[in-house]
Design a protein around this motif. Structure first.
Motif, PDB file in Angstrom:
ATOM      1  N   LEU A 119     128.916 -60.732  72.584  1.00 10.91           N
ATOM      2  CA  LEU A 119     127.915 -60.595  71.505  1.00 10.91           C
ATOM      3  C   LEU A 119     126.822 -61.642  71.725  1.00 10.91           C
ATOM      4  CD1 LEU A 119     128.251 -60.037  67.680  1.00 10.91           C
ATOM      5  CD2 LEU A 119     126.920 -61.979  68.505  1.00 10.91           C
ATOM      6  N   ASN A 154     120.082 -54.198  64.548  1.00  8.85           N
ATOM      7  CA  ASN A 154     120.649 -55.438  65.091  1.00  8.85           C
ATOM      8  C   ASN A 154     121.328 -55.197  66.442  1.00  8.85           C
ATOM      9  OD1 ASN A 154     123.081 -54.223  64.496  1.00  8.85           O
ATOM     10  ND2 ASN A 154     123.521 -55.495  62.712  1.00  8.85           N
ATOM     11  N   ASN A 155     122.065 -56.212  66.876  1.00 10.72           N
ATOM     12  CA  ASN A 155     122.746 -56.184  68.175  1.00 10.72           C
ATOM     13  C   ASN A 155     123.744 -55.019  68.306  1.00 10.72           C
ATOM     14  OD1 ASN A 155     124.320 -57.383  66.169  1.00 10.72           O
ATOM     15  ND2 ASN A 155     124.556 -59.342  67.245  1.00 10.72           N
ATOM     16  N   VAL A 156     124.460 -54.712  67.231  1.00  9.87           N
ATOM     17  CA  VAL A 156     125.464 -53.645  67.293  1.00  9.87           C
ATOM     18  C   VAL A 156     124.762 -52.290  67.447  1.00  9.87           C
ATOM     19  CG1 VAL A 156     127.338 -52.515  65.999  1.00  9.87           C
ATOM     20  CG2 VAL A 156     127.158 -55.006  66.026  1.00  9.87           C
ATOM     21  N   ASP A 214     126.584 -52.084  59.528  1.00  9.53           N
ATOM     22  CA  ASP A 214     126.973 -53.455  59.876  1.00  9.53           C
ATOM     23  C   ASP A 214     126.313 -54.344  58.821  1.00  9.53           C
ATOM     24  OD1 ASP A 214     127.814 -55.757  61.195  1.00  9.53           O
ATOM     25  OD2 ASP A 214     126.316 -55.641  62.792  1.00  9.53           O
ATOM     26  N   VAL A 215     126.619 -55.618  58.852  1.00 13.79           N
ATOM     27  CA  VAL A 215     126.002 -56.540  57.871  1.00 13.79           C
ATOM     28  C   VAL A 215     124.476 -56.411  57.885  1.00 13.79           C
ATOM     29  CG1 VAL A 215     127.813 -58.301  57.739  1.00 13.79           C
ATOM     30  CG2 VAL A 215     126.155 -58.389  59.617  1.00 13.79           C
ATOM     31  N   SER A 218     122.623 -60.748  60.059  1.00 13.14           N
ATOM     32  CA  SER A 218     123.529 -61.144  61.144  1.00 13.14           C
ATOM     33  C   SER A 218     123.547 -62.651  61.328  1.00 13.14           C
ATOM     34  CB  SER A 218     123.084 -60.477  62.450  1.00 13.14           C
ATOM     35  OG  SER A 218     123.428 -59.115  62.437  1.00 13.14           O
ATOM     36  N   MET A 219     124.509 -63.106  62.151  1.00 16.07           N
ATOM     37  CA  MET A 219     124.672 -64.555  62.371  1.00 16.07           C
ATOM     38  C   MET A 219     123.388 -65.216  62.861  1.00 16.07           C
ATOM     39  SD  MET A 219     128.475 -64.930  63.997  1.00 16.07           S
ATOM     40  CE  MET A 219     128.716 -63.399  64.881  1.00 16.07           C
ATOM     41  N   LEU A 252     132.866 -54.776  61.515  1.00 18.87           N
ATOM     42  CA  LEU A 252     133.445 -55.912  60.796  1.00 18.87           C
ATOM     43  C   LEU A 252     133.018 -57.234  61.450  1.00 18.87           C
ATOM     44  CD1 LEU A 252     137.082 -54.636  60.110  1.00 18.87           C
ATOM     45  CD2 LEU A 252     135.068 -54.324  58.686  1.00 18.87           C
TER      46      LEU A 252
HETATM   47  N1  NVA Z   1     125.523 -58.017  63.667  1.00 23.08           N
HETATM   48  C1  NVA Z   1     126.620 -58.927  63.437  1.00 23.08           C
HETATM   49  C2  NVA Z   1     127.809 -58.468  64.206  1.00 23.08           C
HETATM   50  C3  NVA Z   1     129.046 -59.292  64.046  1.00 23.08           C
HETATM   51  C4  NVA Z   1     130.185 -58.763  64.837  1.00 23.08           C
HETATM   52  C5  NVA Z   1     126.210 -60.331  63.801  1.00 23.08           C
HETATM   53  O1  NVA Z   1     125.597 -60.530  64.857  1.00 23.08           O
HETATM   54  O2  NVA Z   1     126.471 -61.242  63.026  1.00 23.08           O
END
Ligand code: NVA
Ligand code: CP
Length: 292
Positions: A119, A154-156, A214-215, A218-219, A252
């Motif tokens: 990630l 986002n990334n996902v 997804d959230v 993100s982080m 998640l």
């Molecule tokens: N889009 C989220 C995915 C966490 C698995 C993040 O980057 O925080």
């Protein structure tokens, strides 16, 4: 040399081989990683990705080493370049979760051995591979599906949009905020079967085989996107628009009450626990592909 920084590092054959390895029931007892020392670097929090790699490596008879960057001389004056080059003297593979995709590219340049992106701010290829396996398990095929993604770009999502090039006629409709779309559209200019929408679209949702989210924040995000995305929450009203066989997916961790309601994530259409469980066999499939 193999690498998995993005899904675009794979060709059709690689992708199909990984899914085949994941599916191979005899595979659980193989020892593909004997004598391999694998470094795990997690610059950011992780529950599923870290543990599934650790357990997967143990099951394949390899060794993993948790590399804590703050304990290295990188923390003093040694450069990333030198750090990765030195790591390649000892380690066979690197599994790296980072807040900056450029560090993965730097690691690839200097480590000179296979690297897996666990990630980054840009992408999450291991999640996309595992999710395609979960879809295949659920629907019997990854072809001819309608996936509706609701929420952030986002990334996902990036890796999901990359991975569908390996399917036939699978479509992703992205329901997101227009401002977020305009900020991200160049990065997400992937030449596949994708459409973007900025309102809840009942017609599209009613055709969904899978609602995915997804959230919202993100982080890596510096700003909270809740107010921009709240209308794209997956709640029972959304799920009730979908057909009988539809499923709900989320990589998640979920922020319940934000991108999804508790009744949906715990509801009968939710396959989030299967998704999480499949991360383990998917990681092993990826590691097997890397090691042969
Ligand atoms: N889009 C989220 C995915 C966490 C698995 C993040 O980057 O925080
Ligand atoms: N889905 C996922 O990558 O979860 P973790 O952040 O817990 O690893």
């Amino acid at each position: 040399m193999k690498k998995l920084l993005n899904i675009s590092d794979l060709n059709q054959n690689d992708f199909e081989n990984i899914l085949k390895f994941v599916d191979d029931l005899n595979f659980q007892s193989e020892n593909n990683l004997t004598d391999k020392n694998i470094g795990l670097i997690f610059e950011k929090n992780s529950t599923r990705t870290r543990l599934s790699f650790q357990v997967g490596i143990n099951q394949l008879n390899g060794n993993y080493i948790d590399v804590r960057l703050e304990e290295l001389n990188l923390n003093r004056f040694e450069s990333y370049e030198d750090t990765f080059e030195i790591m390649s003297c000892y380690l066979d593979y690197l599994i790296f979760r980072t807040n900056d995709h450029k560090k993965l590219e730097l690691a690839h340049k200097y480590f000179k051995k296979p690297i897996i992106n666990a990630l980054s701010d840009l992408s999450h290829p291991c999640q996309a591979i595992s999710d395609m396996y979960t879809l295949k398990e659920n629907f019997g095929s990854i072809d001819n599906l309608n996936i509706v993604w609701m929420g952030d770009m986002n990334n996902v999502l990036f890796s999901l949009l990359e991975v569908i090039v390996f399917t036939k006629n699978t479509k992703v409709d992205v329901l997101t905020n227009e401002k977020i779309y305009l900020q991200n559209k160049d990065k997400f200019n992937l030449n596949t079967n994708i459409d973007f929408h900025f309102e809840i679209n009942q017609d599209i949702i009613s055709k969904a085989d899978c609602i995915m989210t997804d959230v919202f924040t993100s982080m890596n995000d510096k700003e909270d996107k809740e107010s921009l995305l709240s209308k794209f929450q997956v709640n029972n009203k959304i799920i009730s628009m979908t057909g009988e066989k539809s499923v709900f997916m989320h990589c998640l961790p979920a922020k319940i009450g934000s991108e999804v309601t508790e009744d949906v994530i715990k509801g009968k259409k939710s396959i989030v626990l299967t998704q999480a469980r499949n991360r383990l066999i998917a990681q092993k499939g990826i590691l097997k592909w890397l090691s042969i």
